[in-house]
Motif scaffolding. Structure first.
Motif, PDB file in Angstrom:
ATOM      1  N   VAL A   1       0.842  -1.201   0.000  1.00 55.41           N
ATOM      2  CA  VAL A   1       0.000   0.000   0.000  1.00 55.41           C
ATOM      3  C   VAL A   1       0.876   1.249   0.000  1.00 55.41           C
ATOM      4  CG1 VAL A   1      -1.730   1.331   1.274  1.00 55.41           C
ATOM      5  CG2 VAL A   1      -1.966  -1.150   1.098  1.00 55.41           C
ATOM      6  N   LEU A   2       1.894   1.263   0.861  1.00 58.35           N
ATOM      7  CA  LEU A   2       2.814   2.422   0.905  1.00 58.35           C
ATOM      8  C   LEU A   2       3.470   2.645  -0.454  1.00 58.35           C
ATOM      9  CD1 LEU A   2       4.945   2.404   4.196  1.00 58.35           C
ATOM     10  CD2 LEU A   2       3.320   4.141   3.423  1.00 58.35           C
ATOM     11  N   ALA A   3       3.991   1.574  -1.037  1.00 56.13           N
ATOM     12  CA  ALA A   3       4.687   1.686  -2.326  1.00 56.13           C
ATOM     13  C   ALA A   3       3.739   2.200  -3.404  1.00 56.13           C
ATOM     14  CB  ALA A   3       5.260   0.330  -2.730  1.00 56.13           C
ATOM     15  N   THR A   4       2.510   1.709  -3.428  1.00 62.60           N
ATOM     16  CA  THR A   4       1.531   2.116  -4.444  1.00 62.60           C
ATOM     17  C   THR A   4       1.150   3.587  -4.282  1.00 62.60           C
ATOM     18  OG1 THR A   4       0.665  -0.143  -4.469  1.00 62.60           O
ATOM     19  CG2 THR A   4      -0.712   1.563  -5.454  1.00 62.60           C
ATOM     20  N   VAL A   5       0.877   4.001  -3.055  1.00 59.82           N
ATOM     21  CA  VAL A   5       0.489   5.393  -2.789  1.00 59.82           C
ATOM     22  C   VAL A   5       1.628   6.347  -3.149  1.00 59.82           C
ATOM     23  CG1 VAL A   5      -0.069   7.050  -0.953  1.00 59.82           C
ATOM     24  CG2 VAL A   5      -1.230   4.831  -1.026  1.00 59.82           C
ATOM     25  N   LEU A   6       2.827   6.052  -2.655  1.00 55.38           N
ATOM     26  CA  LEU A   6       3.962   6.969  -2.841  1.00 55.38           C
ATOM     27  C   LEU A   6       4.445   7.018  -4.285  1.00 55.38           C
ATOM     28  CD1 LEU A   6       5.950   6.061   0.403  1.00 55.38           C
ATOM     29  CD2 LEU A   6       4.562   8.108   0.002  1.00 55.38           C
ATOM     30  N   SER A   7       4.257   5.926  -5.020  1.00 57.45           N
ATOM     31  CA  SER A   7       4.684   5.893  -6.424  1.00 57.45           C
ATOM     32  C   SER A   7       3.739   6.684  -7.326  1.00 57.45           C
ATOM     33  CB  SER A   7       4.746   4.446  -6.928  1.00 57.45           C
ATOM     34  OG  SER A   7       5.684   3.702  -6.191  1.00 57.45           O
ATOM     35  N   ASN A   8       2.523   6.926  -6.856  1.00 53.23           N
ATOM     36  CA  ASN A   8       1.526   7.588  -7.700  1.00 53.23           C
ATOM     37  C   ASN A   8       1.203   9.023  -7.300  1.00 53.23           C
ATOM     38  OD1 ASN A   8       0.281   5.521  -9.726  1.00 53.23           O
ATOM     39  ND2 ASN A   8       0.572   4.370  -7.842  1.00 53.23           N
ATOM     40  N   TYR A   9       1.415   9.357  -6.019  1.00 51.17           N
ATOM     41  CA  TYR A   9       0.986  10.680  -5.550  1.00 51.17           C
ATOM     42  C   TYR A   9       2.051  11.384  -4.712  1.00 51.17           C
ATOM     43  CZ  TYR A   9      -3.794   9.853  -7.057  1.00 51.17           C
ATOM     44  OH  TYR A   9      -4.906   9.623  -7.828  1.00 51.17           O
ATOM     45  N   GLN A  10       2.056  12.705  -4.830  1.00 48.83           N
ATOM     46  CA  GLN A  10       2.832  13.549  -3.924  1.00 48.83           C
ATOM     47  C   GLN A  10       1.877  14.035  -2.841  1.00 48.83           C
ATOM     48  OE1 GLN A  10       4.195  16.556  -6.637  1.00 48.83           O
ATOM     49  NE2 GLN A  10       6.077  15.452  -7.126  1.00 48.83           N
ATOM     50  N   LEU A  11       2.267  13.821  -1.604  1.00 50.65           N
ATOM     51  CA  LEU A  11       1.417  14.185  -0.470  1.00 50.65           C
ATOM     52  C   LEU A  11       2.158  15.158   0.435  1.00 50.65           C
ATOM     53  CD1 LEU A  11       0.255  10.573   0.513  1.00 50.65           C
ATOM     54  CD2 LEU A  11      -0.919  12.152  -1.020  1.00 50.65           C
ATOM     55  N   ALA A  12       1.414  15.821   1.303  1.00 50.77           N
ATOM     56  CA  ALA A  12       2.015  16.685   2.322  1.00 50.77           C
ATOM     57  C   ALA A  12       1.118  16.672   3.545  1.00 50.77           C
ATOM     58  CB  ALA A  12       2.168  18.109   1.796  1.00 50.77           C
ATOM     59  N   LEU A  13       1.722  16.885   4.709  1.00 50.93           N
ATOM     60  CA  LEU A  13       0.950  17.042   5.938  1.00 50.93           C
ATOM     61  C   LEU A  13       0.267  18.401   5.923  1.00 50.93           C
ATOM     62  CD1 LEU A  13       3.619  15.691   8.453  1.00 50.93           C
ATOM     63  CD2 LEU A  13       1.484  14.537   7.852  1.00 50.93           C
ATOM     64  N   VAL A  14      -0.968  18.463   6.367  1.00 54.41           N
ATOM     65  CA  VAL A  14      -1.679  19.746   6.441  1.00 54.41           C
ATOM     66  C   VAL A  14      -0.960  20.670   7.420  1.00 54.41           C
ATOM     67  CG1 VAL A  14      -3.839  20.867   7.144  1.00 54.41           C
ATOM     68  CG2 VAL A  14      -3.903  18.777   5.752  1.00 54.41           C
TER      69      VAL A  14
END
Length: 447
Positions: free
Chosen positions: A406-419
């Motif tokens: 799940v981590l690999a899939t999320v991080l490979s597809n999206y750039q995220l940031a903490l609010v």
């Protein structure tokens, strides 16, 4: 004979219980600083316990697990999981049930599940929108629930799938805060006066889930499809040495146990991992470089073997134990542990938290440093996020596999940031600990 317990906390037992329910981490921090690695607490109606935070003492316990009743120490979970849960069993019955439950967690089955985990994650995260804020834990709960429904129950569509998808989270959410968690610990709150009372509502939802599971079991029996690889089908097919299968009641309680220990905990671990990765840009960058080296559409099992990804998951589990202590051990006869002589019926509670934050094992324990797991091999009494001895979690390999994929899939597809880049505390949620506020994040772009 009076059992002289070591280093007893002297505050009133009701006060200790309130503190334990409200903040088990702060409670352990305070008294380990005062009394050291081994100290005794009296949690009022729950009982007296010896909390142990020393690896050598915990190793002695794990080696001698047959000298303890462990299932009997988990009675708090009985109203939720039922009397046929593996967690509540001891002796020959525990050994039989554990053996019957092992087939779904063998290596070849994990390979089948791996592709399903990746597909489910891609499907859910593809619905995310740029600049859309979300709670990491809630998002990961959606993924984890779909994984449970497909891999454990064999469901991905239909009326029963839709009903369970609504019922399972609503049942678990009834103990989503320290105050509501009090129901788990205080017997006088466990009064069923109909569906307008919290306990009555909780029991009603559990009965509804049981009915849906019974219907699913009955349907699988009529179909008799031997090619099904979901956990429920494999549980139904399993036989002990006498050729006996598990009863329907045993199967339903074990399914609830897997849900209770698998769905909630995995979502929490993933939320904490995303939180720490986005507070530590160097760690995130190093992980992304490792993932990029696999190229387009890598084999899921290749992903699961990546060393730095594994270390990131291990460090998350070290810093944020989903439960503050592992299964209590009740002494069956007089026993010597770490130089203390414990009389029969003494309850020992090895503390994951106290061991995982030992400065001598984990220098700078409050820093997120996955490298420590690449530099050192920890023993089963120095690192035990999934419990230990005869009670190590059966599904630990599946939980780790899901966390990595799940981590690999999320991080490979999206750039995220903490609010907000601010510290988040652990908060009581029933028997488990979760991030207070759910880790608010925002999607800043696609990769």
């Amino acid at each position: 004979m009076i059992n002289q317990l070591p280093n007893s906390v002297t505050n009133p037992s009701w006060w200790q219980l309130i503190k334990w329910i409200a903040d088990p981490i702060g409670f352990q921090q305070k008294y380990s600083q005062k009394y050291g690695d081994i100290f005794s607490v009296n949690l009022s109606v729950i009982g007296s316990f010896v909390i142990i935070g020393h690896p050598q003492a915990i190793q002695e316990i794990f080696i001698q697990d047959s000298k303890f009743d462990i299932g009997r120490g988990n009675q708090l979970a009985k109203p939720h999981l039922g009397q046929n849960s593996l967690m509540l069993m001891d002796g020959s019955r525990h050994r039989r049930e554990r053996k019957l439950l092992m087939p779904p967690f063998h290596e070849e089955k994990l390979q089948t599940y791996a592709q399903q985990i990746c597909s489910i994650t891609k499907q859910i995260v593809s619905q995310w929108q740029i600049s859309q804020p979300f709670l990491a834990r809630s998002a990961m709960q959606k993924v984890s629930l779909e994984v449970i429904l497909l891999i454990v129950f064999g469901l991905s569509e239909g009326e029963r799938y839709q009903q369970l998808k609504l019922l399972l989270p609503s049942w678990l959410d009834m103990i989503d805060s320290p105050l509501r968690s009090s129901m788990v610990f205080l017997p006088f709150l466990q009064q069923d006066w109909g569906r307008w009372t919290p306990w009555g509502q909780m029991k009603h939802r559990r009965r509804c889930i049981h009915q849906l599971l019974q219907a699913e079991i009955a349907e699988k029996r009529t179909k008799k499809d031997k090619n099904q690889s979901d956990v429920l089908s494999l549980m139904m097919a399993a036989r002990d040495e006498n050729g006996q299968a598990m009863t329907d009641e045993e199967i339903k309680d074990e399914l609830l146990t897997i849900l209770f220990t698998g769905h909630e905990t995995t979502a929490t671990m993933l939320a904490w991992a995303l939180y720490e990765l986005h507070r530590n840009s160097d760690v995130l960058e190093k992980l992304l470089q490792e993932l990029y080296k696999l190229g387009e559409n890598p084999n899921p099992m290749e992903i699961s073997r990546l060393p730095y990804l594994t270390a990131v998951c291990q460090e998350t589990l070290r810093m944020y134990p989903v439960i503050p202590i592992i299964f209590p051990r009740i002494t069956k006869s007089s026993i010597n542990i770490a130089g203390y002589q414990f009389e029969p019926e003494t309850t020992l509670m090895p503390s994951i938290y106290l061991v995982h934050y030992r400065e001598d094992l984990y220098p700078h324990p409050y820093q997120f440093k996955p490298e420590r797991f690449l530099e050192r091999q920890y023993s089963p009494s120095e690192y035990f996020p999934f419990g230990g001895g005869s009670r190590r979690c059966l599904g630990y390999a599946l939980a780790l596999l899901e966390m990595k994929l799940v981590l690999a899939t999320v991080l490979s597809n999206y750039q995220l940031a903490l609010v907000k880049n601010r510290p988040i505390r652990m908060q009581r949620r029933g028997l488990t600990l979760t991030p207070n506020g759910g880790v608010p994040m925002v999607i800043t772009g696609k990769r």
